[in-house]
Design a protein around this motif. Structure first.
Motif, mmCIF file in Angstrom:
data_model
loop_
_atom_site.group_PDB
_atom_site.id
_atom_site.type_symbol
_atom_site.label_atom_id
_atom_site.label_comp_id
_atom_site.label_asym_id
_atom_site.label_seq_id
_atom_site.Cartn_x
_atom_site.Cartn_y
_atom_site.Cartn_z
ATOM 1 N N GLN A 149 43.932 32.133 36.208
ATOM 2 C CA GLN A 149 44.449 31.013 36.998
ATOM 3 C C GLN A 149 44.065 31.212 38.464
ATOM 4 O O GLN A 149 43.987 32.339 38.951
ATOM 5 C CB GLN A 149 45.973 30.989 36.866
ATOM 6 N N ARG A 151 45.836 30.247 41.100
ATOM 7 C CA ARG A 151 46.984 30.615 41.944
ATOM 8 C C ARG A 151 47.044 32.135 42.098
ATOM 9 O O ARG A 151 46.856 32.860 41.134
ATOM 10 C CB ARG A 151 48.277 30.113 41.283
ATOM 11 N N GLY A 152 47.250 32.584 43.324
ATOM 12 C CA GLY A 152 47.382 34.021 43.558
ATOM 13 C C GLY A 152 46.054 34.756 43.742
ATOM 14 O O GLY A 152 46.036 35.967 43.955
ATOM 15 N N PHE A 174 45.782 25.067 46.070
ATOM 16 C CA PHE A 174 45.908 25.602 44.707
ATOM 17 C C PHE A 174 46.766 26.877 44.678
ATOM 18 O O PHE A 174 47.033 27.413 43.616
ATOM 19 C CB PHE A 174 44.525 25.940 44.135
ATOM 20 N N GLY A 175 47.121 27.369 45.869
ATOM 21 C CA GLY A 175 47.991 28.542 45.922
ATOM 22 C C GLY A 175 47.257 29.866 45.929
ATOM 23 O O GLY A 175 47.804 30.889 45.492
ATOM 24 N N ILE A 176 46.027 29.885 46.434
ATOM 25 C CA ILE A 176 45.329 31.181 46.519
ATOM 26 C C ILE A 176 46.085 32.080 47.500
ATOM 27 O O ILE A 176 46.803 31.591 48.395
ATOM 28 C CB ILE A 176 43.849 31.025 46.939
ATOM 29 N N LYS A 177 45.918 33.402 47.315
ATOM 30 C CA LYS A 177 46.732 34.340 48.100
ATOM 31 C C LYS A 177 46.070 34.705 49.423
ATOM 32 O O LYS A 177 46.717 34.850 50.453
ATOM 33 C CB LYS A 177 46.920 35.603 47.254
#
Ligand code: DGY
Length: 333
Positions: A149, A151-152, A174-177
């Motif tokens: 996924q 995300r992260g 998309f919520g990438i870290k």
């Protein structure tokens, strides 16, 4: 008065063509087809040209430039990449080079996001299974065609110019870290006051970028230094769950090394818009046998509006070069 000769290596969109045709004191010699122009045609017609408008498929090398002759003032490229143009040969003759970096940023960044998702979520493999009639043999189950996924994720950018930065902005929701990047031009990174909305840092080494990234996005220009920068050693350092995306130029990635990395499960997948030796890729190419590789035929900037804008910008650059005026985008030689 003798008209200045300009050579255009492709048919252009209607608006760009009108812009060119409205200039009545030019002798326009234009390749008549939508297909790439023959080198022999270019060499024959370059002679005596003051301006040449080329596509990324036309090699504008020493031979073409010398054949054109000393009156050549400008080369306008319908592209952001300029590796098909012999830049030192232009510089030594004071010939200006126009290109189209701004008009295609959004289109290429959009496609980059598409490739990231396709590679992580196995879009190519899944589509191929359906097209090949295999769906009935693979009914839904919890682990069918699963992939990492977004995300992260830590996203690593090899090259951090306009397209990479526009891609990062699209990936943040998309919520990438975290984002990390390696660039040869650190001074050119224009950070907005609020940054990119995710921790973003320049990384010390290419090894670290390979090791730390869940997604590697190759967006650097092709130069002697970047040829095969993604090689067997780089791929061996990548995580088994990571994907490699190339939207730059094929030879930045060593294709054989990538094929064997995918074959041996050293990385999870790849999303490519470009490949070495394109477009001469036959259906039996080794990379096409890799189910986790999505390969597109260099369509990064192929949004209708973008291609129209690139055509207009190329013509404007050509005319500005002839008239000694400021271009929309001039390459610093
Ligand atoms: C260019 O214009 O150089 C790019 O390859 C478009 O995708």
């Amino acid at each position: 008065m003798t008209k200045l000769k300009v050579v255009i290596t492709r048919q252009l969109s209607a608006d760009a063509q009108k812009l060119l045709d409205d200039v009545t004191d030019l002798h326009v010699v234009q390749w008549p087809s939508e297909k790439p122009c023959d080198r022999s045609w270019l060499l024959e017609h370059a002679k005596g040209a003051s301006g040449i408008l080329v596509m990324l498929t036309d090699k504008c090398d020493e031979e073409v430039i010398a054949t054109a002759g000393p009156q050549l003032k400008v080369v306008a490229s319908f592209s952001v990449g300029t590796d098909h143009v012999d830049r030192p040969a232009l510089k030594s003759r004071n010939i200006r080079l126009g290109y189209t970096p701004t008009s295609l940023t959004d289109a290429v960044a959009d496609l980059t996001v598409m490739l990231v998702l396709m590679a992580q979520r196995r879009g190519g493999e899944a589509m191929r299974a359906v097209i090949d009639g295999k769906w009935p043999q693979m009914p839904w189950h919890p682990f069918l065609l699963t992939g990492p996924q977004i995300r992260g994720c830590t996203v690593g950018f090899l090259g951090f110019g306009r397209i990479a930065q526009a891609t990062l902005k699209r990936l943040v929701p998309f919520g990438i870290k975290r984002a990390i990047y390696l660039t040869s031009k650190p001074g050119k990174i224009v950070k907005e006051a609020d940054g990119f909305g995710v921790p973003t840092e320049s990384i010390g080494s290419i090894e670290e970028l390979a090791t730390d990234s869940d997604v590697v996005i190759v967006g650097c220009p092709l130069t002697e230094q970047t040829k095969y920068i993604v090689n067997a050693e780089f791929l061996a350092r990548m995580k088994k769950t990571a994907v490699l995306i190339n939207i730059a130029r094929g030879p930045v990635v060593d294709t054989d090394a990538l094929t064997s990395a995918l074959d041996q499960g050293q990385i999870f997948g790849a999303g490519l818009d470009v490949i070495e030796n394109e477009p001469n890729i036959q259906a039996d190419h080794a990379l096409l046998k890799q189910p986790r590789c999505v390969l597109l035929p260099h369509i990064g900037s192929a949004a209708i509006e973008t291609r129209e804008e690139m055509a207009i910008e190329s013509v404007k650059n050509l005319l500005a070069g002839l008239n000694g005026e400021a271009m929309v985008n001039e390459y610093e030689l």
